[in-house]
Design a protein around this motif. Structure first.
Motif, mmCIF file in Angstrom:
data_model
loop_
_atom_site.group_PDB
_atom_site.id
_atom_site.type_symbol
_atom_site.label_atom_id
_atom_site.label_comp_id
_atom_site.label_asym_id
_atom_site.label_seq_id
_atom_site.Cartn_x
_atom_site.Cartn_y
_atom_site.Cartn_z
ATOM 1 N N ALA A 116 0.828 -1.200 0.000
ATOM 2 C CA ALA A 116 0.000 0.000 0.000
ATOM 3 C C ALA A 116 0.869 1.260 0.000
ATOM 4 C CB ALA A 116 -0.897 -0.002 1.236
ATOM 5 N N PRO A 117 0.324 2.449 -0.388
ATOM 6 C CA PRO A 117 1.077 3.697 -0.317
ATOM 7 C C PRO A 117 1.369 4.086 1.130
ATOM 8 C CG PRO A 117 -1.197 4.080 -1.030
ATOM 9 C CD PRO A 117 -0.991 2.611 -1.032
ATOM 10 N N ALA A 118 2.337 5.005 1.339
ATOM 11 C CA ALA A 118 2.873 5.288 2.666
ATOM 12 C C ALA A 118 1.787 5.681 3.672
ATOM 13 C CB ALA A 118 3.919 6.395 2.568
ATOM 14 N N GLU A 119 0.883 6.602 3.251
ATOM 15 C CA GLU A 119 -0.130 7.046 4.209
ATOM 16 C C GLU A 119 -1.043 5.890 4.599
ATOM 17 O OE1 GLU A 119 -2.263 10.514 2.799
ATOM 18 O OE2 GLU A 119 -0.323 11.361 2.195
ATOM 19 N N ILE A 134 -1.254 0.350 9.934
ATOM 20 C CA ILE A 134 -0.552 -0.021 11.165
ATOM 21 C C ILE A 134 -1.329 0.493 12.374
ATOM 22 C CG2 ILE A 134 1.539 0.389 12.508
ATOM 23 C CD1 ILE A 134 3.013 0.454 9.778
ATOM 24 N N ALA A 135 -1.756 1.752 12.266
ATOM 25 C CA ALA A 135 -2.526 2.314 13.375
ATOM 26 C C ALA A 135 -3.769 1.467 13.620
ATOM 27 C CB ALA A 135 -2.911 3.759 13.048
ATOM 28 N N GLY A 136 -4.361 1.021 12.527
ATOM 29 C CA GLY A 136 -5.558 0.194 12.656
ATOM 30 C C GLY A 136 -5.253 -1.108 13.379
ATOM 31 N N MET A 137 -4.097 -1.692 13.022
ATOM 32 C CA MET A 137 -3.733 -2.948 13.668
ATOM 33 C C MET A 137 -3.521 -2.752 15.158
ATOM 34 S SD MET A 137 -1.138 -4.619 10.979
ATOM 35 C CE MET A 137 -0.297 -5.597 12.187
ATOM 36 N N VAL A 138 -2.846 -1.650 15.488
ATOM 37 C CA VAL A 138 -2.580 -1.377 16.906
ATOM 38 C C VAL A 138 -3.903 -1.186 17.639
ATOM 39 C CG1 VAL A 138 -1.491 0.207 18.530
ATOM 40 C CG2 VAL A 138 -0.327 -0.408 16.402
ATOM 41 N N GLN A 139 -4.797 -0.436 16.962
ATOM 42 C CA GLN A 139 -6.123 -0.207 17.539
ATOM 43 C C GLN A 139 -6.827 -1.544 17.802
ATOM 44 O OE1 GLN A 139 -7.056 2.815 18.311
ATOM 45 N NE2 GLN A 139 -8.904 2.002 19.271
#
Lengths: 368, 667
Positions: A287-290, A296-301
């Motif tokens: 996926a693109p950087a953003e 990743i944030a979603g996974m952490v969430q």
């Protein structure tokens, strides 16, 4: 304690021996080898050879003349005699030498032995080991007894079959492979033995299912379609070949067929989770950087929510704290740590481990 | 507890060897007899401590104490007692401990032998020997400690490499190490002479016995290693020009040269600087051998463990002692006084030629050993330097050397008479040619090189015998007088003659191998196979369990003219602990020759076997043993060696005499 007494005695003897020559006033001059003595010996030899007729009188004369010339030449460059043993200098020198011996020997020995030695470790000879009652014997002793028995009677297939799984548990997969090979040869093939042989092979090749092991699992699965182990390793082999979807399906099918109290459920679940993580990581990497950051944030969430629902998971808490640190969200890391410690309250050792782990990452607990 | 006492003793040995290095050296500079007196005491102390350490480790091996890692890695409780003991030095750590034990032993022997060397020289030599102990003890304790312990000991050991489970391991390494390390003491004496700035016949006399003993043991060690390879590896060969063999052969060559030049120095006060150089060179080659074998540069049965850290450490020791030795030489040697002069044709001159030939031969072996390694290191190309190279370089040099041995012995000191020497040797030459022709005739010819080699061997052997005869026989003397005179000859003369004869015997054995016969076949029981003058028949095969291995044995009968004269067993052994097999050749000695049976694989046409008939093969090793006995005889002669010079003819004026001598500066 006795051993330190022996060490002290040895060191004392060594120092005493070195100091002994220093304590003597006048060292015996016996055994001096100097030019004159050497010349006299040489003359004696020449006379003896001439006397017994091995060299002629003329040769003997020539040899004597030559020996005399050498004595002259060498005594001209003779070294100075020994220094006076009683002078002030000599006494000071001896004192210095004594001090060196007295300090060097114990210091060097203790420093080095202290670093490399293990004075508290006793011996355990084979005789002592064999004399130990069975109750005290460790698994190694029992294995060794079994091995001795099998060395004498290598045709005892039942013995090999008893020993083979023990080898695998002891972390000796190569021996397990040999043992299972003997079992198959001596007692014939059954699906269970084929699968165990394959398992040992996988362990000895560091978890990789090689073609021979795979063949064994296929034969085992054909012989006993209900057995879970061949299916498990065949799924592992699929994953190795890059067929992630196929592997995941195989694992999920295996999980579905598993009785609820099967001890191997956890292993299968871990494999499925691993495959999911891999798949997700692949998605994120492409996926693109953003979007990556978001993913990743979603996974952490997701992890945070899972932990809220099911908090008894020390590994999960550590992962969460580390994730926040990596993402640079210090406050949330502190909050997660505090939550984790509270959630693990029933297991103080795990809570302490989490705190220590967080401290290494520079995170301190903060109450929200 | 015993193991830890050994460990502590090893560390104590290190501390004592520091004392052995520092205080006697200081004492020698200050000419203080008390301080110099510390050297011998410390040297004996170091030896006792290392012996305690060695004894403790031996105890751990014998009792199979698997709390010691070294024992776990190299022993097995089912191994026979002998191999449990020898397993100690069948591995890297243990063999280094044996090495240090021999270093300490030589230091202690020098300490006990009081009347052999002047005080300052002895103190300096002990200090240098102490420094060698310091280096190797540090190496052992820091990176290859045999006393490393295990908190959770396994119940059984991993066994020793089966190839090493052999009586050869009990004999070969100790002999070889006494040889290698013996030269360390010669090196210590050379360094001491350079430090003290004095070198003379007294020095040569002090060094001679150490050099002889080291040489004799090295000779035996190499011969034993060669015989071991011959019967254990199952190839029927006894020398492969393998780098590890060369590593022991190079110090032997330069040590042989050293032996002869020390002789010249003691008798004639000549060749001083050259002798010092050879002493440094010989020990350097010993260290190089240790480095090549221990560093993992080479892979062979001898490379027990390959660990770059250890290799680097040994390399540092190598650089320190070789570099230090040569630096000291470069700095101090010009200060040494050179000694006597001699004519080119003289015993001294012959020994110079001997030295040059040996040094050149040593250089060819050095190139043959190191060039492939250097090339591989630089370009990655792997080449192998084998027998063709040595046949073209080493063999001609060795032949020239052999040819010169009897001539050198026939020449007088200082001024020789070549024509006289040749005339004295006419009988020897004639006899050896006749004997050689008789043998060749009986064998119906043979390769030219082998015939020449055979002749040279006989020539050297007869020359050795002749040396005793010519000195004890006088025209008209009765046999009893001759015998009495022969018995009265100095043992050093006997030693030289015996050693030279031994070399001759060895060369005869080597040359005779040109007539050996090799047969490869598959055999079934009862089917005879011809090998040379004999026939070999497979009669039986069976399996048995022995100690820690299983053995498949094939039994053969050796027949001569239809009658069974020998039974010989060849076998393959399987060692389950290491999951490896070895082949044991079946060897049957008939006279001086051997029938050699090596097993191959069993196929559909029967059992594969390789058969050899090796005529006179035992002479190779018997010759080496004879040569070593010669060295021991010479060692036992503590008398001074005197070389009576031949006077120049009085008629010539002195100046002219000097030019006629074409003086050779005794460098």
């Amino acid at each position: 304690m006795a051993i330190w007494f022996i060490f002290a005695l040895m060191t004392g003897l060594a120092i005493g021996a070195v100091l002994w020559p220093l304590s003597r006033r006048a060292p015996a001059p016996a055994g001096q080898v100097d030019e004159r003595a050497f010349y006299e010996q040489r003359l004696a030899e020449i006379n003896r050879d001439a006397g017994s007729g091995y060299i002629s009188a003329i040769e003997a004369d020539a040899a004597r003349a030559e020996a005399a010339r050498r004595l002259l030449r060498e005594s001209r460059s003779a070294p100075m005699g020994l220094a006076d043993g009683e002078s002030e200098y000599a006494l000071r020198r001896r004192r210095a030498a004594s001090a060196i011996a007295l300090s060097t020997i114990p210091l060097v020995t203790l420093a080095i032995y202290g670093a490399v030695g293990s004075p508290d470790l006793g011996s355990l000879t084979i005789a002592e080991r064999r004399a130990r009652p069975v109750a005290q014997a460790d698994a190694g002793d029992l294995v060794a007894r079994m091995e001795r028995h099998l060395a004498a009677k290598p045709d005892d297939g039942a013995g090999w079959e008893l020993l083979a799984p023990v080898y695998l548990r002891m972390g000796r997969p190569d021996d397990a492979v040999k043992a299972w090979a003997s079992v198959l040869k001596l007692r014939g093939e059954t699906p269970a033995r084929l699968a165990s042989y394959g398992e040992a092979l996988v362990a000895s090749s560091n978890g990789v299912v090689e073609s021979f092991a795979r063949e064994l699992f296929e034969r085992a699965a054909k012989g006993d379609p209900a057995a879970p182990m061949p299916k498990f390793y065949l799924a592992v082999a699929l994953a190795q070949d890059g067929d992630m979807d196929g592997a995941r399906k195989a694992f999920e099918a295996l999980l579905k067929s598993a009785p609820p109290d099967a001890p191997w459920r956890a292993a299968v679940e871990a494999r499925i989770e691993g495959l999911q993580r891999q798949a997700m990581a692949k998605d994120i990497a492409s996926a693109p950087a953003e979007a990556q950051q978001a993913a990743i944030a979603g996974m952490v969430q997701g992890l945070a929510e899972r932990l809220k629902a099911n908090p008894d998971n020390p590994e999960g808490w550590r992962t969460l704290v580390r994730s926040y640190v990596v993402l640079g969200r210090k406050t949330e890391a502190g909050a997660a740590l505090a939550d984790g410690v509270r959630a693990l309250g029933a297991r103080p050792d795990e809570a302490a481990r989490l705190e220590a782990f967080a401290r290494e990452l520079g995170v301190h607990p903060k109450t929200p | 507890m015993i193991v830890e006492i050994g460990h502590y003793a090893l560390v104590l040995a290190l501390a004592l060897s520091v004392i052995q290095t520092v205080l006697p050296f200081w004492g020698a500079r200050a000419r203080d007899a008390s301080l110099m007196g510390i050297g011998p005491v410390a040297a004996v102390g170091v030896f006792i401590c290392v012996a305690i350490a060695f004894g403790a480790l031996t105890w751990a091996y014998v009792t199979s104490d698997f709390t010691v890692r070294n024992v776990v890695e190299n022993s097995h409780s089912l191994k026979p007692l002998l191999f449990r003991i020898t397993g100690l030095w069948g591995n890297h750590e243990g063999s280094m401990l044996l090495w240090v034990l021999v270093v300490a032993l030589f230091g202690a022997l020098l300490a006990v032998a009081r009347n052999m060397a002047p005080g300052v020289l002895r103190a300096d030599a002990l200090a240098v020997q102490g420094l060698i102990s310091v280096a190797f003890l540090t190496f052992i304790i820091s990176v290859s400690n045999p006393f490393a312990r295990l908190v959770a000991p396994p119940a059984e050991g991993q066994d020793l490499n089966p190839i090493l489970q052999d009586i050869g391991l009990a004999i070969h390494p100790p002999l070889l190490y006494i040889g290698y390390v013996g030269f360390s003491l010669v090196f210590a004496f050379a360094a001491a002479a350079l430090i003290g700035g004095r070198i003379d016949a007294i020095w040569a006399r002090a060094v001679r016995p150490w050099c002889l003993i080291a040489w004799a043991f090295l000779t035996l060690g190499i011969a034993m290693g060669s015989y071991w390879a011959y019967y254990e590896l199952g190839w029927g060969g006894f020398w492969f020009w393998d780098p590890v063999e060369n590593a022991s052969f190079m110090p032997w060559l330069s040590g042989t040269a050293l032996l002869h030049s020390i002789l010249v120095m003691e008798k004639r006060d000549a060749l001083k600087v050259w002798t010092i150089l050879l002493a440094i060179l010989t020990f350097s080659l010993s260290l190089l051998g240790a480095f090549l074998v221990r560093s993992g540069v080479l892979t062979s049965v001898h490379a027990f463990a390959t660990d770059p850290g250890r290799g680097l450490f040994i390399l540092a020791i190598l650089v320190f002692f070789i570099g230090g030795g040569f630096a000291l030489f470069a700095w101090r040697a010009p200060l040494l006084k050179t000694g006597g002069l001699f004519a080119p044709v003289s015993r001294e001159g012959a020994l110079v030629v001997n030295n040059l030939l040996l040094a050149t031969a040593c250089a060819t072996v050095f190139i043959g050993t190191l060039y492939p390694l250097a090339l591989e290191g630089l370009t990655g190309d792997k080449i192998s330097v084998g027998p063709p190279f040595y046949d073209a370089t080493f063999v001609p040099l060795a032949m020239a050397l052999l040819l010169l041995i009897p001539f050198g012995q026939a020449l007088a000191w200082k001024r020789g008479d070549l024509a006289g020497a040749v005339s004295r040797l006419l009988f020897v030459m004639g006899l050896s040619i006749v004997a050689c022709l008789a043998i060749v005739f009986m064998q119906h010819g043979g390769p030219v090189l082998a015939v020449i080699g055979l002749w040279l061997g006989i020539f050297v052997f007869v020359g050795g015998v002749n040396e005793i005869l010519s000195r004890s026989w006088k025209r008209g003397a009765s046999l009893s007088v001759v015998l009495r005179r022969a018995a009265g000859l100095p043992r050093s003369a006997w030693g030289a003659a015996v050693a030279h004869a031994g070399v001759g015997v060895c060369v005869i054995g080597l040359a005779a191998q040109a007539w050996s016969i090799e047969t490869l076949a598959s055999v079934r029981p009862g089917q005879p196979l011809a090998v040379g003058p004999y026939e070999v028949v497979l009669t039986d095969s069976f399996s048995r369990q022995v100690a820690n291995y299983r053995e498949d044995v094939a039994r053969f009968h050796v027949l001569q003219g239809g009658a069974i004269i020998r039974t010989v067993d060849a076998s393959k052994r399987f060692f389950p602990a290491r999951n490896t097999s070895t082949t044991e050749a079946g060897i049957s000695t008939i006279g001086l020759g051997q029938v050699y049976v090596a097993l191959g694989d069993a196929g559909e046409h029967g059992l594969g076997v390789r058969l050899y008939w090796k005529p006179w093969v035992l002479l190779i090793w018997i010759g080496a043993v004879i040569a070593a006995i010669g060295g021991a005889l010479s060692f036992s002669d503590r008398r001074l060696r005197v070389g009576a010079p031949t006077r120049g003819r009085r008629k010539q004026p002195a100046a002219k005499d000097a030019t006629a001598m074409a003086t050779v500066a005794a460098q």
